[in-house]
Design a protein around this motif. Structure first.
Motif, mmCIF file in Angstrom:
data_model
loop_
_atom_site.group_PDB
_atom_site.id
_atom_site.type_symbol
_atom_site.label_atom_id
_atom_site.label_comp_id
_atom_site.label_asym_id
_atom_site.label_seq_id
_atom_site.Cartn_x
_atom_site.Cartn_y
_atom_site.Cartn_z
ATOM 1 N N THR A 61 -1.041 -8.606 1.674
ATOM 2 C CA THR A 61 -1.199 -7.306 1.033
ATOM 3 C C THR A 61 -2.609 -7.194 0.480
ATOM 4 O O THR A 61 -3.381 -8.150 0.528
ATOM 5 C CB THR A 61 -0.182 -7.150 -0.116
ATOM 6 O OG1 THR A 61 -0.516 -8.096 -1.142
ATOM 7 C CG2 THR A 61 1.231 -7.387 0.355
ATOM 8 N N ASP A 80 -2.996 -6.613 -2.676
ATOM 9 C CA ASP A 80 -2.738 -6.870 -4.094
ATOM 10 C C ASP A 80 -3.464 -8.146 -4.512
ATOM 11 O O ASP A 80 -3.133 -9.228 -4.047
ATOM 12 C CB ASP A 80 -1.237 -7.010 -4.313
ATOM 13 C CG ASP A 80 -0.861 -7.073 -5.781
ATOM 14 O OD1 ASP A 80 -1.725 -6.794 -6.634
ATOM 15 O OD2 ASP A 80 0.300 -7.409 -6.073
ATOM 16 N N ILE A 95 4.721 -2.047 -1.762
ATOM 17 C CA ILE A 95 3.909 -2.714 -0.733
ATOM 18 C C ILE A 95 4.230 -2.238 0.673
ATOM 19 O O ILE A 95 3.344 -1.950 1.457
ATOM 20 C CB ILE A 95 4.070 -4.235 -0.847
ATOM 21 C CG1 ILE A 95 3.426 -4.704 -2.153
ATOM 22 C CG2 ILE A 95 3.458 -4.947 0.332
ATOM 23 C CD1 ILE A 95 3.635 -6.156 -2.462
#
Length: 174
Positions: free
Chosen positions: A142, A144, A171
């Motif tokens: 991801t 993130d 996500i």
């Protein structure tokens, strides 16, 4: 014991005009260097972002936090086999024959019940090998990047836990 004395080469005598030339060149070279420095200090745009108020947008192919969409995982173990540092822990059991048939989002039948899917991000080197071998593409990197921890134990993520499954809405783009 014989002592050897080396004679120092005679240095030319420093005249007053040579002294002023040396001072002039020292001041000139310092001014040129400082001019270059000040040009970069005051003549450029600010590149610092005001984190956390402003968050940097990472490229879509960046390798940050791993996420396993456990609902689409077929427990094939290919990610664990491909991992060079063995940071993926998977446990699965065969589904009963009388259990209802379930499939992933791409239609692949799920024949095993996933009992454990844990990734130790303290060991992970973010090489991406696990994501490339995943046949259902449920394991992804991801964008993130905010997941710092104070302890190594808190860097193990159990992807079957309800709080981590809740990441799915944020996500996974369906």
């Amino acid at each position: 014991m014989e002592t050897i004395h080396l004679k120092k080469a005679a240095e030319p005598e420093l005249t007053l005009s040579q002294w002023f030339k040396n001072v002039y060149y020292a001041v000139k070279s310092t001014a040129v260097g400082m001019g270059i420095t000040f040009k970069y200090v005051w003549g450029r745009e600010v590149v610092t972002i005001e984190y956390p108020e402003v968050r940097e947008e990472l490229p879509s192919n960046s390798r940050s936090r791993l996420f396993n969409d456990a609902e689409n995982c077929i427990s094939c173990l290919q990610c664990a086999v491909a991992c060079p540092v063995d940071c993926i822990y998977i446990a699965a059991v065969k589904r009963p024959t009388d259990a209802p048939k379930i499939k992933t989002k791409d239609g692949t039948p799920i024949r095993l019940d996933l009992k454990q899917y844990t990734i130790d991000t303290a060991l992970c080197m973010y090489c991406g090998l696990c994501t490339t071998v995943c046949p259902t593409e449920c394991l992804t990197h991801t964008t993130d990047y905010e997941y710092a921890s104070y302890t190594l134990a808190s860097m193990k993520y159990d992807y079957l836990a309800p709080d981590i499954r809740a990441w799915r809405t944020r996500i996974v783009k369906s």
